[in-house]
Design a protein around this motif. Structure first.
Motif, PDB file in Angstrom:
ATOM      1  N   SER A  67       0.825  -1.214   0.000  1.00  0.00           N
ATOM      2  CA  SER A  67       0.000   0.000   0.000  1.00  0.00           C
ATOM      3  C   SER A  67       0.861   1.267   0.000  1.00  0.00           C
ATOM      4  N   TYR A  68       2.139   1.132   0.441  1.00  0.00           N
ATOM      5  CA  TYR A  68       3.023   2.304   0.422  1.00  0.00           C
ATOM      6  C   TYR A  68       3.327   2.717  -1.022  1.00  0.00           C
ATOM      7  N   GLU A  69       3.466   1.716  -1.906  1.00  0.00           N
ATOM      8  CA  GLU A  69       3.652   2.003  -3.339  1.00  0.00           C
ATOM      9  C   GLU A  69       2.471   2.817  -3.857  1.00  0.00           C
ATOM     10  N   VAL A  70       1.251   2.401  -3.430  1.00  0.00           N
ATOM     11  CA  VAL A  70       0.029   3.067  -3.904  1.00  0.00           C
ATOM     12  C   VAL A  70       0.013   4.518  -3.421  1.00  0.00           C
ATOM     13  N   SER A  71       0.363   4.732  -2.131  1.00  0.00           N
ATOM     14  CA  SER A  71       0.290   6.088  -1.575  1.00  0.00           C
ATOM     15  C   SER A  71       1.253   7.022  -2.303  1.00  0.00           C
ATOM     16  N   ARG A  72       2.428   6.500  -2.728  1.00  0.00           N
ATOM     17  CA  ARG A  72       3.391   7.351  -3.435  1.00  0.00           C
ATOM     18  C   ARG A  72       2.908   7.654  -4.849  1.00  0.00           C
ATOM     19  N   ALA A  73       2.290   6.647  -5.490  1.00  0.00           N
ATOM     20  CA  ALA A  73       1.783   6.863  -6.848  1.00  0.00           C
ATOM     21  C   ALA A  73       0.680   7.921  -6.835  1.00  0.00           C
ATOM     22  N   ILE A  74      -0.171   7.829  -5.802  1.00  0.00           N
ATOM     23  CA  ILE A  74      -1.306   8.758  -5.690  1.00  0.00           C
ATOM     24  C   ILE A  74      -0.823  10.207  -5.551  1.00  0.00           C
ATOM     25  N   ALA A  75       0.333  10.384  -4.857  1.00  0.00           N
ATOM     26  CA  ALA A  75       0.845  11.743  -4.621  1.00  0.00           C
ATOM     27  C   ALA A  75       1.288  12.420  -5.916  1.00  0.00           C
ATOM     28  N   SER A  76       1.501  11.634  -6.983  1.00  0.00           N
ATOM     29  CA  SER A  76       1.956  12.262  -8.227  1.00  0.00           C
ATOM     30  C   SER A  76       0.801  12.482  -9.210  1.00  0.00           C
ATOM     31  N   CYS A  77      -0.444  12.348  -8.739  1.00  0.00           N
ATOM     32  CA  CYS A  77      -1.612  12.429  -9.636  1.00  0.00           C
ATOM     33  C   CYS A  77      -2.644  13.452  -9.164  1.00  0.00           C
ATOM     34  N   GLU A  78      -3.583  13.764 -10.088  1.00  0.00           N
ATOM     35  CA  GLU A  78      -4.743  14.607  -9.713  1.00  0.00           C
ATOM     36  C   GLU A  78      -6.028  13.789  -9.685  1.00  0.00           C
ATOM     37  N   GLY A  79      -5.990  12.598 -10.291  1.00  0.00           N
ATOM     38  CA  GLY A  79      -7.219  11.801 -10.351  1.00  0.00           C
ATOM     39  C   GLY A  79      -6.933  10.329 -10.145  1.00  0.00           C
ATOM     40  N   ALA A  80      -7.981   9.566  -9.837  1.00  0.00           N
ATOM     41  CA  ALA A  80      -7.812   8.114  -9.655  1.00  0.00           C
ATOM     42  C   ALA A  80      -8.975   7.384 -10.309  1.00  0.00           C
ATOM     43  N   LEU A  81      -8.657   6.352 -11.077  1.00  0.00           N
ATOM     44  CA  LEU A  81      -9.693   5.433 -11.574  1.00  0.00           C
ATOM     45  C   LEU A  81      -9.803   4.334 -10.528  1.00  0.00           C
ATOM     46  N   LEU A  82     -10.963   4.226  -9.889  1.00  0.00           N
ATOM     47  CA  LEU A  82     -11.154   3.210  -8.852  1.00  0.00           C
ATOM     48  C   LEU A  82     -11.895   2.036  -9.476  1.00  0.00           C
ATOM     49  N   LEU A  83     -11.162   0.939  -9.711  1.00  0.00           N
ATOM     50  CA  LEU A  83     -11.758  -0.223 -10.388  1.00  0.00           C
ATOM     51  C   LEU A  83     -12.521  -1.100  -9.407  1.00  0.00           C
ATOM     52  N   VAL A  84     -13.685  -1.577  -9.834  1.00  0.00           N
ATOM     53  CA  VAL A  84     -14.451  -2.532  -9.027  1.00  0.00           C
ATOM     54  C   VAL A  84     -14.818  -3.702  -9.943  1.00  0.00           C
ATOM     55  N   ASP A  85     -14.584  -4.905  -9.460  1.00  0.00           N
ATOM     56  CA  ASP A  85     -14.875  -6.121 -10.225  1.00  0.00           C
ATOM     57  C   ASP A  85     -16.395  -6.306 -10.322  1.00  0.00           C
ATOM     58  N   ALA A  86     -16.893  -6.532 -11.550  1.00  0.00           N
ATOM     59  CA  ALA A  86     -18.347  -6.615 -11.761  1.00  0.00           C
ATOM     60  C   ALA A  86     -18.972  -7.842 -11.095  1.00  0.00           C
ATOM     61  N   SER A  87     -18.150  -8.856 -10.761  1.00  0.00           N
ATOM     62  CA  SER A  87     -18.744 -10.018 -10.086  1.00  0.00           C
ATOM     63  C   SER A  87     -18.438 -10.010  -8.585  1.00  0.00           C
ATOM     64  N   GLN A  88     -17.266  -9.525  -8.195  1.00  0.00           N
ATOM     65  CA  GLN A  88     -16.896  -9.534  -6.772  1.00  0.00           C
ATOM     66  C   GLN A  88     -17.479  -8.343  -6.008  1.00  0.00           C
TER      67      GLN A  88
END
Length: 600
Positions: free
Chosen positions: A88-109
């Motif tokens: 999750s630390y990788e994710v937090s650093r990636a997020i800091a370099s962006c203005e937007g996020a595509l939040l994916l949700v699995d259509a079956s799960q």
């Protein structure tokens, strides 16, 4: 260079296996930045381990062009992030370099626990979030239910979510258009003093440290003298450019860009993830806030198999630390294994990945000691201290000890509720909340010791729920526990690398298992070998490796029994003398067997 208003920076984030890397493949294919011959599945997962395990470990950035319906050409920078809680630390650093996020949700799960925690991470950074329902081509896809979950569980507009199939490419055009229209353009002033945030880096044998940056203000071009604001080290930029699967040199990076800088940096210690780079001729006055320090939860020591390889291991650790900012380590040494490092990890999967990367990428043969969490201990007459290494456990009387507790959130279908409650209770968990998200799913909140979750909790959770339950946790505080140290003795000698810290009621079971494992690994000697588990001077478990014996009675057929007894006594005396001078060699597989037990 592209005008700021025609740039978009976003990341793709989701729970494990919801299709982030596959969606990244489709976006890259759509932009045609590489030809079909070079295209392969999960193209951004460039480590062998990622491909074998089918997971993303490192965030990867890519810049792609897009010609929008409004007739303008846009530059889209996106980052594909890992889904596993250990990264999750990788994710937090990636997020800091962006203005937007595509939040994916699995259509079956549907919405799972990491989906929720990734959304909160993006909200903390004030990102614009666009929900995307992926895998709509699956026969088990239930889009109306997932839209309702996005509304109810995430508080986002379910009706506004985009429907795509990353596998077949359906809905990708609408997604690209939504990225341009729904995400804001980056803010920043091209003419201000340069400020660039380091969000990742890696070491190249020929070019030194390659720094991955997001430019917030100003511009950095080849030939500039750059300065690292944390330590004032200065280097001359040799090359600057963007990521298009490979490195593409553009000569200059401006505000809003995500790219890389090569400046012949040979000294690894100068570069720190989260630091700010500025141009020495017109420096910025203050640094960017950077990232909050990562908190390790699992600790283990690493030793080289051959103690002469210590220097080589140290260099490898330095290079690995560059590429994985969540790895924390310091020098350590052991009587049994010599010099090594005490390391902090974000979880057991993180530990496994580091072990594999050391072996594959850096050709290091290493031994890991038993993983442990950090305890708080107050010994009589001394101040309270934190310990994560069994060798630091105080000898005197202990007034009290505390262990870290976590708040675990488990989302599961109602069919498996009984099994999961039983599992959590077995792991000393206390239920604090239980809420039904809809007719079929329930969310359980438990407070439980981190040490119990480390070893086999995740695997058992998956098998008890047939893979449907999802799990996420945060470390909350320290609570009282009854902590003891188990020593493992081989022939009466303690092996420090095998000692463990453990909760007293489960000590006998733990010691017994370790002794059994070791019995299977230690070769038979000319004398009996006793393997014992002990708390202080009290033996709580024992296994014996029987001696290799010559059949001294082979020549005695019939005759007097005293003759046989005399020969056996003589052999026994010889074995006793051998035992006094004999040493038992512990093979590396013995150390690994003890660890494996925890992960099986």
């Amino acid at each position: 260079m592209t005008d700021l208003k025609y740039k978009r920076n976003f990341c793709i984030t989701a729970h494990i296996d919801h299709g982030k890397s596959t969606l990244a493949d489709r976006l890259i294919q759509k932009a045609r930045i590489i030809d079909d011959r070079q295209m392969q599945n999960q193209i951004l997962d460039n480590m062998d381990i990622e491909r074998e395990r089918g997971i993303t470990i490192k965030s990867q950035a890519v810049t792609i062009p897009y010609h929008a319906k409004d007739g303008h050409d846009y530059e889209l920078n996106f980052v594909d992030t890992p889904g596993h809680v250990d990264f999750s630390y990788e994710v937090s650093r990636a997020i800091a370099s962006c203005e937007g996020a595509l939040l994916l949700v699995d259509a079956s799960q549907g919405v799972e626990s990491q989906t929720v925690s990734n959304m909160f991470m993006a909200l903390e950074q004030e990102l614009e979030i666009v929900p995307v329902i992926n895998k709509i081509d699956l026969p088990s896809a239930d889009i109306p239910r997932v839209k309702k979950e996005i509304d109810h569980d995430l508080g986002l507009d379910g009706e506004n979510s985009l429907l795509v199939s990353a596998k077949t490419g359906e809905g990708i055009d609408e997604l690209m258009e939504a990225i341009v229209t729904r995400f804001p353009a980056p803010k920043g002033d091209v003419n201000a003093p340069a400020k660039a945030l380091i969000f990742d880096c890696h070491y190249d044998e020929y070019r030194g440290v390659i720094v991955h940056v997001r430019i917030m203000d100003g511009r950095i071009k080849a030939g500039d003298m750059i300065r690292f604001m944390s330590n004032n080290a200065e280097y001359k930029v040799e090359q600057a450019g963007i990521f298009k699967i490979t490195y593409e040199s553009t000569g200059v990076l401006e505000a809003g860009d995500v790219g890389y800088i090569i400046a012949g940096i040979k000294s690894i210690s100068d570069v720190k993830v989260g630091d700010t780079i500025t141009v020495a001729s017109n420096p910025a006055t203050e640094a960017l806030p950077g990232f909050k320090e990562v908190k390790s939860v699992v600790f283990s020591s690493i030793y080289p198999l051959d103690s002469n390889d210590y220097e080589e291991l140290r260099d490898s650790m330095d290079k690995l630390k560059l590429n994985d900012a969540s790895l924390v380590y310091e020098k350590d040494n052991s009587i049994a294994l010599g010099n090594g490092f005490r390391c902090g990890f974000l979880g057991l999967l993180h530990l496994e990945i580091i072990e594999e990367r050391l072996e594959r990428d850096y050709n290091q043969a290493v031994i890991f000691t038993a993983p442990s969490v950090r305890y708080k201990i107050k010994a009589q007459g001394k101040e309270e201290t934190f310990i994560d290494n069994p060798t630091e456990f105080p000898d005197g009387k202990i007034e009290w000890s505390e262990e870290p507790y976590i708040k675990a959130s488990i989302i599961t279908p109602t069919d498996y509720l009984g099994n999961i409650i039983e599992l959590c209770t077995m792991k000393r968990g206390v239920q604090t909340n239980m809420s039904y998200l809809d007719e079929k799913r329930v969310e359980l909140i438990y407070e439980m010791p981190l040490a119990e979750v480390l070893f086999d909790f995740y695997d058992k959770l998956k098998s008890y729920s047939r893979g449907y339950a999802s799990f996420d946790y945060d470390v909350i505080d320290y609570r009282r526990t009854d902590l003891i140290k188990i020593d493992i003795l081989i022939n009466g000698k303690s092996v420090d690398a095998l000692s463990q810290l453990c909760y007293r009621p489960s000590a006998v079971e733990r010691a017994r298992v370790v002794c059994e494992r070791l019995k299977g690994e230690i070769a038979r000697q000319q004398f009996k070998v006793a393997i014992q588990g002990a708390i202080g001077s009290q033996i709580i478990a024992r296994e014996t490796v029987n001696a290799v014996r010559k059949d001294v009675l082979a020549k005695c057929y019939g005759g007097d029994v005293t003759r046989k007894r005399k020969l056996l006594e003589k052999q026994k005396e010889g074995k006793k003398r051998m035992k006094m001078v004999g040493n038992v060699e512990l093979p590396q597989s013995a150390f690994l067997a003890v660890l494996k037990e925890k992960q099986d």
